[in-house]
Design a protein around this motif. Structure first.
Motif, PDB file in Angstrom:
ATOM      1  N   GLU A  16     -34.146  79.953  98.704  1.00 14.54           N
ATOM      2  CA  GLU A  16     -35.326  79.988  97.638  1.00 14.54           C
ATOM      3  C   GLU A  16     -36.301  80.299  98.328  1.00 14.54           C
ATOM      4  O   GLU A  16     -37.396  80.875  98.074  1.00 14.54           O
ATOM      5  N   GLN A  53     -39.025  83.355  98.423  1.00 11.32           N
ATOM      6  CA  GLN A  53     -40.161  83.224  97.731  1.00 11.32           C
ATOM      7  C   GLN A  53     -41.294  83.258  99.011  1.00 11.32           C
ATOM      8  O   GLN A  53     -42.402  83.932  98.892  1.00 11.32           O
ATOM      9  N   THR A  67     -44.208  86.265  98.940  1.00 12.32           N
ATOM     10  CA  THR A  67     -45.422  85.876  98.852  1.00 12.32           C
ATOM     11  C   THR A  67     -46.476  86.655  99.866  1.00 12.32           C
ATOM     12  O   THR A  67     -47.694  86.869  99.566  1.00 12.32           O
ATOM     13  N   SER A  77     -50.326  87.059  96.736  1.00  7.10           N
ATOM     14  CA  SER A  77     -51.029  85.824  97.072  1.00  7.10           C
ATOM     15  C   SER A  77     -52.253  86.092  97.698  1.00  7.10           C
ATOM     16  O   SER A  77     -52.394  86.602  99.044  1.00  7.10           O
ATOM     17  N   THR A 126     -46.107  76.679 101.409  1.00  7.92           N
ATOM     18  CA  THR A 126     -44.679  77.218 101.383  1.00  7.92           C
ATOM     19  C   THR A 126     -44.394  77.323 103.231  1.00  7.92           C
ATOM     20  O   THR A 126     -43.053  76.824 103.079  1.00  7.92           O
ATOM     21  N   TRP A 138     -35.425  87.777  93.886  1.00  9.96           N
ATOM     22  CA  TRP A 138     -36.226  86.695  93.077  1.00  9.96           C
ATOM     23  C   TRP A 138     -36.094  86.962  91.481  1.00  9.96           C
ATOM     24  O   TRP A 138     -35.832  86.016  90.924  1.00  9.96           O
ATOM     25  N   ASP A 194     -41.938  90.235  85.899  1.00  6.81           N
ATOM     26  CA  ASP A 194     -40.909  89.362  85.600  1.00  6.81           C
ATOM     27  C   ASP A 194     -40.748  89.309  84.262  1.00  6.81           C
ATOM     28  O   ASP A 194     -41.707  88.646  83.422  1.00  6.81           O
ATOM     29  N   THR A 228     -46.463  88.852  88.810  1.00  6.97           N
ATOM     30  CA  THR A 228     -46.269  89.217  90.134  1.00  6.97           C
ATOM     31  C   THR A 228     -47.469  90.029  90.489  1.00  6.97           C
ATOM     32  O   THR A 228     -48.445  90.151  90.009  1.00  6.97           O
ATOM     33  N   SER A 280     -45.753  81.741  89.492  1.00  8.41           N
ATOM     34  CA  SER A 280     -44.672  82.127  90.484  1.00  8.41           C
ATOM     35  C   SER A 280     -45.344  81.988  91.739  1.00  8.41           C
ATOM     36  O   SER A 280     -46.019  81.179  92.374  1.00  8.41           O
ATOM     37  N   VAL A 281     -45.121  83.210  92.752  1.00 10.70           N
ATOM     38  CA  VAL A 281     -45.695  83.110  93.897  1.00 10.70           C
ATOM     39  C   VAL A 281     -47.236  83.853  93.840  1.00 10.70           C
ATOM     40  O   VAL A 281     -47.849  83.882  95.072  1.00 10.70           O
ATOM     41  N   ASP A 335     -44.041  75.726  88.066  1.00 14.65           N
ATOM     42  CA  ASP A 335     -42.427  76.396  87.268  1.00 14.65           C
ATOM     43  C   ASP A 335     -42.348  74.880  86.504  1.00 14.65           C
ATOM     44  O   ASP A 335     -42.627  73.931  86.849  1.00 14.65           O
TER      45      ASP A 335
END
Length: 521
Positions: A59, A63, A67, A73, A82, A130, A212, A277, A295-296, A307
């Motif tokens: 995961e 992620q 990212t 991000s 992270t 993802w 997403d 996203t 999410s990211v 989440d």
């Protein structure tokens, strides 16, 4: 000495690289933290000896890579969080030294080019993996390859070995796109043709951007019966074709065009915007209080939807903001960039192959003389009107397949039909290049020829890393004579580009007139 270095997107400064601040708005400290994050991921892959480290590690790998995709991000603190999780995970597997972030972009020009191309492709594939993962779909080969690729980034390889890794990656990314196709169609059904309005009804509404579909579905469930309408934006447009999403009557239409126009289109909008996203741009003050990330996706001072413990996020803050703002007091009429107010989508592989007999007959009868796949990412850099002009100038005996947000350059045009089929067929999001590949393979089988022998030409626009992984998949499949623009990637050295031109016939776009003449004769 430069403050940062990034050349992963099409609009990179001077066509060479961003060194002071990202053209995307990313600050040097965030860009450098993302490089360090990448170094930590390489360290994790070293610790696991290039093998899967288990569920938590898998995961974090997906992620972490996701990212670092452009316009995802902008929050250095979240990047650090992270990275620290990756360090903790790495410690479980032994000694895996982090890769020196500065070394990512240093060394022999051609090696840097090949290493960067692999890294950027993996970032794109991580996004697709993802999206499948959150729908409960995973492919062991795809997951394992992230570790293999990350470990390889920290090693020395010959040019031929790098090229071999790139082709191997391209084939793995095809598996990843097939995985996501299966995840989406299993969850939401196969897309069907849908006519989508660009108008917005009065009253409260929410705009959902990104890719997403699961976030969209949960938002639709949580807003049902509350008097709030939902509008897609950008790459979310294809959602209107999925039966399990379009059944919600309050999924009303599409707001705005492609991502690079958001600062103008969202200016003072009386509704919240949810980014699931990329592609997020620095929000202007006129609407920054109503932008939500999840999410990211992250940006300092914006409200982030975390989440959910059970896999379902709580979108209450977004819903309450929609009710508070109230939307417009009367219906609003909007159009695409060419003045059209209706968009079509839903022409994925199942739909197109369902009428394959008509398509084949039309080709044999001469009603269809050529197929163009005109698709890819949109962007702000000058020169992208090429794609609008290309579609407008394509002869009436040709069909335009399209996907990703580049279609907003021309998807509101009415250029007619052939045999009852629209000449512009929107196959979906960028990841739905899988649909285009399956259609091409099926047509090649029907005509007993190779894909390269079909009357089919790919005319691609690129912006970020998802386009990179798709291009590598197309090359790995041996597809030749692809046109690419509006400019060539800065991370491709002249020698590496020369190899791609010689081996695959990769062609930079010129003008629509010249390219159409070269293609059609």
């Amino acid at each position: 000495m430069s403050n940062m270095f990034c050349f992963q997107c099409e609009q990179t400064a001077g066509g060479k690289g961003c060194t002071n601040v990202g053209v995307c708005g990313k600050k040097p400290e965030v860009a450098n933290k993302q490089d360090e994050l990448t170094g930590a991921l390489i360290g994790l892959a070293r610790a696991t000896n290039g093998k899967s480290g288990g569920k938590e590690a898998d995961e974090l790998v997906m992620q972490g890579l996701f990212t670092t995709v452009t316009n995802v991000s902008f929050d250095g603190d979240r990047v650090d969080e992270t990275k620290e999780l990756i360090w903790k995970e790495k410690a479980k597997h032994g000694d895996g030294q982090d890769y020196d972030a500065a070394s990512l972009w240093a060394g022999d020009t051609d090696i840097v080019s090949l290493r960067s191309t692999l890294l950027l492709g993996m970032r794109g594939m991580a996004a697709y993996a993802w999206h499948a993962y959150v729908l409960g779909k995973e492919d062991k080969d795809v997951t394992e390859w992230f570790y293999k690729g990350l470990k390889a980034l920290g090693e020395d390889h010959t040019v031929d070995e790098w090229l071999g890794l790139l082709m191997e990656f391209g084939n793995i990314n095809l598996k990843c796109m097939a995985l996501l196709d299966d995840a989406n169609t299993s969850a939401y059904g196969h897309p069907v043709p849908a006519k989508v309005t660009t108008n917005v009804e009065k009253g409260p509404f929410i705009v959902v951007s990104g890719h997403d579909l699961l976030d969209l579905k949960h938002l639709l469930e949580q807003t049902e019966g509350k008097g709030i309408n939902i509008y897609t934006h950008g790459e979310m447009l294809p959602a209107h074709g999925y039966p399990e999403l379009k059944k919600y009557s309050h999924l009303k239409g599409n707001f705005g065009t492609a991502w690079q126009n958001q600062q103008k289109e969202f200016d003072g909008i009386p509704a919240p915007i949810l980014f699931t996203t990329n592609c997020l741009m620095t929000p202007r003050a006129s609407y920054s209080d109503r932008v939500y990330t999840t999410s990211v996706v992250a940006f300092p001072a914006l409200t982030h939807i975390p989440d959910g413990a059970n896999g379902v996020k709580d979108f209450t803050p977004v819903i309450n903001k929609a009710l508070e703002l109230g939307g417009w007091s009367e219906d609003k009429h909007f159009t695409g960039i060419n003045g059209g107010s209706t968009l079509m989508t839903g022409f994925a592989r199942n739909t197109v192959l369902g009428v394959a007999d008509k398509v084949i007959d039309a080709v044999k009868a001469g009603a269809i003389k050529h197929f163009f796949l005109v698709g890819g990412c949109d962007g702000a850099k000058p020169g992208r009107n090429y794609y609008t002009d290309f579609v407008q100038q394509a002869p009436k005996e040709t069909v335009i397949l399209t996907l990703a947000c580049g279609k907003f350059r021309f998807n509101d045009l009415d250029i007619g039909e052939i045999g009852g089929l629209p000449r512009i067929m929107d196959m979906g999001q960028c990841n739905d290049a899988y649909s285009a590949i399956q259609v091409a393979v099926a047509l090649a089988g029907a005509f007993n020829c190779s894909v390269n022998e079909l009357p089919l030409t790919l005319v691609l626009s690129w912006y970020e890393q998802k386009a990179v992984c798709i291009l590598l998949t197309l090359l790995a499949l041996g597809i030749k004579n692809i046109y690419i623009g509006p400019s060539l990637p800065a991370f491709l050295s002249s020698n590496v580009l020369g190899v791609l031109v010689e081996k695959f016939g990769l062609k930079p776009i010129s003008t629509p007139e010249e390219d159409l003449k070269a293609i059609l004769g």
